[in-house]
Design an enzyme around this catalytic site. Structure first.
Site, PDB file in Angstrom:
ATOM      1  N   ASN A 116       0.912  -1.143  -0.428  1.00 53.62           N
ATOM      2  CA  ASN A 116       0.152   0.015  -0.485  1.00 53.62           C
ATOM      3  C   ASN A 116       0.548   1.300  -0.242  1.00 53.62           C
ATOM      4  OD1 ASN A 116       0.580  -0.849   2.534  1.00 53.62           O
ATOM      5  ND2 ASN A 116      -0.841   0.667   3.899  1.00 53.62           N
ATOM      6  N   GLY A 189       2.495  -6.337   6.678  1.00 53.90           N
ATOM      7  CA  GLY A 189       1.017  -7.360   6.259  1.00 53.90           C
ATOM      8  C   GLY A 189       0.202  -7.258   7.499  1.00 53.90           C
ATOM      9  N   SER A 190      -1.114  -8.863   6.506  1.00 55.06           N
ATOM     10  CA  SER A 190      -1.388  -8.748   6.902  1.00 55.06           C
ATOM     11  C   SER A 190      -0.962 -10.076   8.804  1.00 55.06           C
ATOM     12  CB  SER A 190      -3.008  -9.616   6.884  1.00 55.06           C
ATOM     13  OG  SER A 190      -1.909 -11.458   6.155  1.00 55.06           O
ATOM     14  N   GLU A 211       4.726  -6.080  11.647  1.00 52.26           N
ATOM     15  CA  GLU A 211       4.325  -4.730  11.862  1.00 52.26           C
ATOM     16  C   GLU A 211       2.811  -4.933  10.999  1.00 52.26           C
ATOM     17  OE1 GLU A 211       4.190  -1.462  12.694  1.00 52.26           O
ATOM     18  OE2 GLU A 211       6.646  -1.992  12.996  1.00 52.26           O
ATOM     19  N   CYS A 245      -2.645   1.721   6.896  1.00 54.03           N
ATOM     20  CA  CYS A 245      -3.141   0.738   7.699  1.00 54.03           C
ATOM     21  C   CYS A 245      -3.659   1.445   9.187  1.00 54.03           C
ATOM     22  CB  CYS A 245      -1.634  -0.256   7.791  1.00 54.03           C
ATOM     23  SG  CYS A 245      -0.417   1.306   8.024  1.00 54.03           S
ATOM     24  N   GLU A 333     -10.552  -5.851   8.773  1.00 52.52           N
ATOM     25  CA  GLU A 333     -10.169  -4.820   8.800  1.00 52.52           C
ATOM     26  C   GLU A 333     -10.731  -4.601   7.182  1.00 52.52           C
ATOM     27  OE1 GLU A 333      -5.690  -5.342   8.318  1.00 52.52           O
ATOM     28  OE2 GLU A 333      -5.334  -2.937   7.535  1.00 52.52           O
TER      29      GLU A 333
HETATM   30  P1  NAD Z   1      -0.097  -9.164   3.031  1.00 50.69           P
HETATM   31  O1  NAD Z   1      -0.155 -10.046   4.247  1.00 50.69           O
HETATM   32  O2  NAD Z   1      -1.342 -10.891   2.336  1.00 50.69           O
HETATM   33  O3  NAD Z   1       0.998  -9.481   1.980  1.00 50.69           O
HETATM   34  C1  NAD Z   1       2.317  -9.641   3.277  1.00 50.69           C
HETATM   35  C2  NAD Z   1       3.122  -9.715   2.397  1.00 50.69           C
HETATM   36  O4  NAD Z   1       3.767 -11.194   2.238  1.00 50.69           O
HETATM   37  C3  NAD Z   1       3.960  -9.569   0.947  1.00 50.69           C
HETATM   38  O5  NAD Z   1       5.139  -9.550   0.698  1.00 50.69           O
HETATM   39  C4  NAD Z   1       3.377 -11.033   0.505  1.00 50.69           C
HETATM   40  O6  NAD Z   1       4.071 -11.361  -0.938  1.00 50.69           O
HETATM   41  C5  NAD Z   1       3.533 -11.822   2.034  1.00 50.69           C
HETATM   42  N1  NAD Z   1       2.960 -12.974   1.858  1.00 50.69           N
HETATM   43  C6  NAD Z   1       2.251 -12.209   0.812  1.00 50.69           C
HETATM   44  N2  NAD Z   1       0.857 -14.873   1.711  1.00 50.69           N
HETATM   45  C7  NAD Z   1       1.780 -15.173   2.497  1.00 50.69           C
HETATM   46  C8  NAD Z   1       1.593 -16.423   2.754  1.00 50.69           C
HETATM   47  N3  NAD Z   1       1.003 -17.561   2.766  1.00 50.69           N
HETATM   48  N4  NAD Z   1       3.607 -16.886   2.778  1.00 50.69           N
HETATM   49  C9  NAD Z   1       4.367 -16.003   2.721  1.00 50.69           C
HETATM   50  N5  NAD Z   1       4.461 -14.467   2.430  1.00 50.69           N
HETATM   51  C10 NAD Z   1       3.346 -13.999   2.278  1.00 50.69           C
HETATM   52  O7  NAD Z   1      -0.756  -8.227   3.057  1.00 50.69           O
HETATM   53  P2  NAD Z   1      -0.864  -6.981   2.476  1.00 50.69           P
HETATM   54  O8  NAD Z   1      -2.261  -7.374   1.274  1.00 50.69           O
HETATM   55  O9  NAD Z   1       0.169  -6.776   1.253  1.00 50.69           O
HETATM   56  O10 NAD Z   1      -1.212  -5.938   2.759  1.00 50.69           O
HETATM   57  C11 NAD Z   1      -2.207  -5.923   4.184  1.00 50.69           C
HETATM   58  C12 NAD Z   1      -2.482  -5.930   5.207  1.00 50.69           C
HETATM   59  O11 NAD Z   1      -1.069  -5.293   5.731  1.00 50.69           O
HETATM   60  C13 NAD Z   1      -3.159  -5.111   5.925  1.00 50.69           C
HETATM   61  O12 NAD Z   1      -4.143  -5.939   7.154  1.00 50.69           O
HETATM   62  C14 NAD Z   1      -2.632  -3.897   6.542  1.00 50.69           C
HETATM   63  O13 NAD Z   1      -3.096  -3.189   7.858  1.00 50.69           O
HETATM   64  C15 NAD Z   1      -1.161  -4.445   6.633  1.00 50.69           C
HETATM   65  N6  NAD Z   1      -0.528  -3.135   7.116  1.00 50.69           N
HETATM   66  C16 NAD Z   1       0.314  -2.952   8.047  1.00 50.69           C
HETATM   67  C17 NAD Z   1       1.398  -1.543   7.943  1.00 50.69           C
HETATM   68  C18 NAD Z   1       1.972  -1.480   9.394  1.00 50.69           C
HETATM   69  O14 NAD Z   1       2.784  -0.617   9.122  1.00 50.69           O
HETATM   70  N7  NAD Z   1       1.539  -2.348  10.457  1.00 50.69           N
HETATM   71  C19 NAD Z   1       1.760  -1.115   6.702  1.00 50.69           C
HETATM   72  C20 NAD Z   1       0.847  -1.651   5.977  1.00 50.69           C
HETATM   73  C21 NAD Z   1      -0.485  -2.437   5.533  1.00 50.69           C
END
Ligand code: NAD
Length: 455
Positions: A116, A189-190, A211, A245, A333
């Site tokens: 994002n 990520g999530s 994070e 996020c 979310e």
């Molecule tokens: P995501 O968890 O789907 O992906 C994040 C990363 O993990 C990506 O690089 C992806 O390639 C990898 N990934 C995805 N599935 C995986 C798996 N099964 N095994 C290993 N790696 C995997 O998240 P997203 O859609 O990229 O981002 C959205 C989420 O991230 C939301 O929940 C948001 O709140 C959170 N977020 C948090 C912050 C923060 O700073 N706390 C910042 C931005 C986004």
């Protein structure tokens, strides 16, 4: 592919063990190099983010580039001080020793980014890793394709792969990376994927920072200064089309001021004129997220907005009114430009509702009431937050940024990024000219009572 990843991890470990990344000069040189790469390729940074999100260069500077450059500048300015051992007091029992805390890098780091804010969420942790003297492999999100390709090109062409390297890819590549031993994994990520990362890290007892995200509440109390509050919270919500996020996820507004609040919302949305054309709005990242968001719009509850366009992946800023805690939009979310509004009668009710949901990454209170502010800070758990503002806490590098519980583990930004990628060794350093006999054999009551006094 497997061999490639394994070889890079191995070469980074060898390079780390050569001690070359430890010196202050090496770290400063590479921080400056990273900054100059960003500054001299600014047009490419603007173009790639436009291709991924239709994001304007103004917003790109505001939310991505300026914060990264600021992080680099702070690290360059403060690094000499951060790397210095810190003297702390020594207890009398250890006389004549001195005590200090020595920061040391963790080693070979893996940074996994989200899509994002693709530059910020990859490069800001990288600044921390470089400043603390580590080597790093960066794995940006596969969803933000153009920005990911740009970072790969710039970093892989300008840094040795045994020091810094970008590996592009999605689940398969990340799964492969996680089979290797790292000294630090920094993941954005999530919460769902955060758990996978945590389990993989546990196998090697690898230090982690997670994070993550969550449902960020906004309380609008009856005494809130509505006009300015609404202006601030709507900017926070609709910047990046709510794909942020720490964006407000849902509004809890006091029943007595709900109508007035909604009037202010409409007035502000009309004024803000969010659109691609005005360069203050962005696309939803992909079709899957577009459809997920569209499914969350209950047409009977749309108070404002609600228009969508599949081809452009456009969703209008949408306010949903009379939302109930059991509605679908309250079960996950949102991470998009939909804002549900719920009403409460007394503050205990609002606090109880928030505490019934997993600990959020951020929480916001709009009120000028001292007692309510105090209760909000002591009773509501959250990663970071704001009183009479939303999102802007992230722009202060003196504040650590991170979540708690389901929304994350650890924090970074500014000095905290250095801490995040460092271990702090505790050292007791004793000269040899004096040794007390107190701890040695020849135990007696007199000795133990003296030891008690010295403690
Ligand atoms: P995501 O968890 O789907 O992906 C994040 C990363 O993990 C990506 O690089 C992806 O390639 C990898 N990934 C995805 N599935 C995986 C798996 N099964 N095994 C290993 N790696 C995997 O998240 P997203 O859609 O990229 O981002 C959205 C989420 O991230 C939301 O929940 C948001 O709140 C959170 N977020 C948090 C912050 C923060 O700073 N706390 C910042 C931005 C986004």
């Amino acid at each position: 592919m497997n061999l490639h990843i394994g070889e890079i991890v191995k070469s980074q470990r060898e390079f780390y063990r050569s001690n070359k990344s430890l010196s202050l000069e090496f770290r400063l040189t590479n921080l400056k190099k990273l900054k100059s790469l960003i500054v001299s390729n600014m047009n490419l940074f603007h173009k790639a983010i436009y291709d991924d999100f239709a994001k304007s260069s103004y917003e790109n500077e505001l939310t991505e580039i300026i914060p990264i450059i600021e992080e680099i500048d702070i690290a360059i300015k403060k690094l000499r001080k951060w790397v210095r051992p810190k003297r702390v007091g020594t207890n009398i029992l250890n006389f004549p020793a001195k005590s200090y805390i020595v920061p040391e890098p963790l080693g070979v780091c893996l940074i996994i980014g989200a899509w994002n804010f693709p530059y910020n969420l990859s490069l800001t942790p990288l600044v921390g890793a470089i400043a603390a003297g580590n080597t790093a492999i960066l794995k940006p999100s596969e969803l933000s394709k153009q920005t990911s390709a740009l970072m790969t090109m710039l970093i892989n062409e300008n840094f040795d792969s045994n020091y810094l390297h970008v590996i592009e890819g999605g689940v398969d590549e990340t799964t492969e990376l996680l089979k290797h031993k790292f000294d630090k994994i920094f993941f954005t990520g999530s919460p769902q994927v955060g758990k996978i990362i945590n389990m993989a890290a546990a196998k090697n007892l690898t230090n982690i920072t997670l994070e993550l995200g969550g449902k960020n509440p906004v309380i609008v109390h009856k005494d809130a200064s509505l006009k300015i509050s609404v202006k601030r919270m709507l900017w926070a919500k609709f910047t990046n089309s709510g794909q942020l996020c720490i964006a407000p996820d849902y509004i809890l507004v006091h029943k007595e001021v709900k109508d007035k609040f909604l009037d202010c919302v409409v007035e502000e949305l009309k004024k803000a004129k969010y659109s691609f054309k005005n360069n203050n709005y962005v696309k939803i990242i992909n079709d899957r997220n577009f459809q997920r968001l569209v499914n969350l719009i209950d047409e009977n509850k749309v108070f404002y907005g609600g228009k969508t366009n599949k081809t452009q992946r456009y969703i209008e800023p949408t306010i949903l009114n009379n939302i109930d805690i059991d509605d679908a939009i309250m079960q996950e979310e949102i991470f998009g430009p939909l804002l549900p509004v719920l009403a409460y009668e007394n503050i205990d009710e609002a606090f109880a509702l928030i505490k019934n949901i997993e600990k959020p990454l951020a929480a916001y209170l709009y009120s000028n009431n001292k007692g309510i502010k105090k209760r909000f800070l002591s009773e509501i758990p959250f990663g970071s937050g704001g009183i009479n503002d939303s999102v802007m806490q992230i722009s202060n590098p003196n504040l650590p940024f991170g979540g708690v519980g389901n929304s994350g583990i650890g924090s970074y930004h500014g000095r905290y990024s250095f801490n995040c990628f460092s271990h702090f060794k505790s050292v007791l350093d004793k000269p040899v000219y004096f040794e007390s006999n107190l701890k040695y054999y020849g135990y007696n009551k007199k000795k133990i009572s003296l030891i008690k006094k010295l403690f």
